[in-house]
Design an enzyme around this catalytic site. Sequence first.
Site, PDB file in Angstrom:
ATOM      1  N   ASP A  15       0.578  -7.023  10.530  1.00  0.00           N
ATOM      2  CA  ASP A  15      -0.848  -6.731  10.725  1.00  0.00           C
ATOM      3  C   ASP A  15      -1.717  -7.472   9.711  1.00  0.00           C
ATOM      4  O   ASP A  15      -1.412  -8.599   9.356  1.00  0.00           O
ATOM      5  CB  ASP A  15      -1.086  -5.218  10.707  1.00  0.00           C
ATOM      6  CG  ASP A  15      -0.908  -4.584   9.343  1.00  0.00           C
ATOM      7  OD1 ASP A  15      -0.113  -5.095   8.530  1.00  0.00           O
ATOM      8  OD2 ASP A  15      -1.564  -3.556   9.083  1.00  0.00           O
TER       9      ASP A  15
ATOM     10  N   GLY B 210       4.669  -6.926   4.756  1.00  0.00           N
ATOM     11  CA  GLY B 210       5.557  -5.843   5.141  1.00  0.00           C
ATOM     12  C   GLY B 210       5.937  -5.002   3.953  1.00  0.00           C
ATOM     13  O   GLY B 210       5.196  -4.887   2.993  1.00  0.00           O
TER      14      GLY B 210
ATOM     15  N   GLY C 271       0.815  -1.200   0.000  1.00  0.00           N
ATOM     16  CA  GLY C 271       0.000   0.000   0.000  1.00  0.00           C
ATOM     17  C   GLY C 271       0.848   1.249   0.000  1.00  0.00           C
ATOM     18  O   GLY C 271       2.071   1.184   0.013  1.00  0.00           O
TER      19      GLY C 271
ATOM     20  N   GLU D  68       7.570  -6.597   8.823  1.00  0.00           N
ATOM     21  CA  GLU D  68       7.238  -5.296   9.416  1.00  0.00           C
ATOM     22  C   GLU D  68       8.114  -4.877  10.583  1.00  0.00           C
ATOM     23  O   GLU D  68       8.252  -3.682  10.847  1.00  0.00           O
ATOM     24  CB  GLU D  68       5.768  -5.284   9.871  1.00  0.00           C
ATOM     25  CG  GLU D  68       4.752  -5.213   8.758  1.00  0.00           C
ATOM     26  CD  GLU D  68       4.353  -6.580   8.251  1.00  0.00           C
ATOM     27  OE1 GLU D  68       3.364  -6.659   7.504  1.00  0.00           O
ATOM     28  OE2 GLU D  68       5.030  -7.573   8.579  1.00  0.00           O
TER      29      GLU D  68
END
Length: 401
Positions: free
Chosen positions: A192, A154, A106, A184
């Site tokens: 997450d 990640g 993202g 991450e």
Amino acid sequence: MTSSSRASRGDRQGETKPSRTSAESSHVINNLDLCAQMSTKAGSEVLFEKVGNAGVITLNRPKALNALNLTMIRHIYPQLKNWDKDSETDLVIIKGAGEKAFCAGGDIRAVTEAGKAGDSLAQDFFREEYILNNTIGTYQKPYVALIDGITMGGILKEQFEGVGLSVHGRFRVATEKTLFAMPETGIGLFPDVGGGYFLPRLQGKLGLFLALTGFRLKGRDIQRVGVATHFVQSDKIVSLEKDLIDLKSPSNSDVAQLLDSYQEQSSLDAEKPFVLQEQTEAIDRLFSAGSVEEIMENLKRDGSAFALKQTETLAKMSPTSLKLTFRQIQEGARMSLQEVLVMEYRLSQACMRGHDFYEGVRAVLIDKDQSPKWKPSTLSGVSEQAIEECFSSLGERDLKL
């Protein structure tokens, strides 16, 4: 690995007609619905097609490795809800455009800048992303992710995420091109998108090992550990997609049978042993501990080449992230997917309030000096109280599913 409960949720929006949503939906959902209409335009970042009775989602940012952003989340969510309600849609297929990636992430820079400025994107991205993850995890119809390429939880260059669009779905198809990692802790974050749910459900201490170290798995190994449900050679994916679309009113068992048959035809790398086969016993032994400090002691005491390499890897990670992740995996083992996502939203907002996430992004993505200055810089400097606060309720701002 077990999937989350497929129990039906009572907040379904809309019909397949994209102009209407349910009365209970807020203006946010109306905006999401509008995004879904817009997304059919040429050049959109995410494309939707109805091919026969199959709904096909294509992540359409190949130059950015199909990195996920908030706009794409706001496209995908209402379309999934519509197709789940639509009697003429029998299954959903999600894939990535191009040859390099399913979804590598993202817009991490946008989230970083928003967090620094106190902008709502730092809340909205994680909230809406986790709601989408839950929708996938509770989807009623067969959901097939064709993970032909990179999928990471990640960071890779400027991306994070990707795993959440696939791992919670009922069917996850990896190929020899698939790369999976949750790195991450090296950017001051934690694994997450439901990592706290699926990682502790992997065999032994493998999930904790992957979460703390960011170790990368490739190809058939991703299916062997249970992150993917099937392994199919990449040159068979086009044919597989066609056969999935040709299924008539398929049940989950029908889809599973088809995927099983393709896996049986895929002999590539079948003779290669699992990359961590010789270290499995060591991972279970060394990572069985009551704290990250104990794991580090175990590794140093062991002294093997493998243990020393993991010591070096962990020494580079954010101490705060390591402790958050350790507890996240412990807690998540006893939670439902929904409970994990609520917990992870709290952790995401704690990271947005902290120091290490911004420093990790600076060191890895912006200045690229690969020398983050973590605060605190040692495991002993991270107090139990500081970790406890990260897990505490956000009150009215808690994630609601």
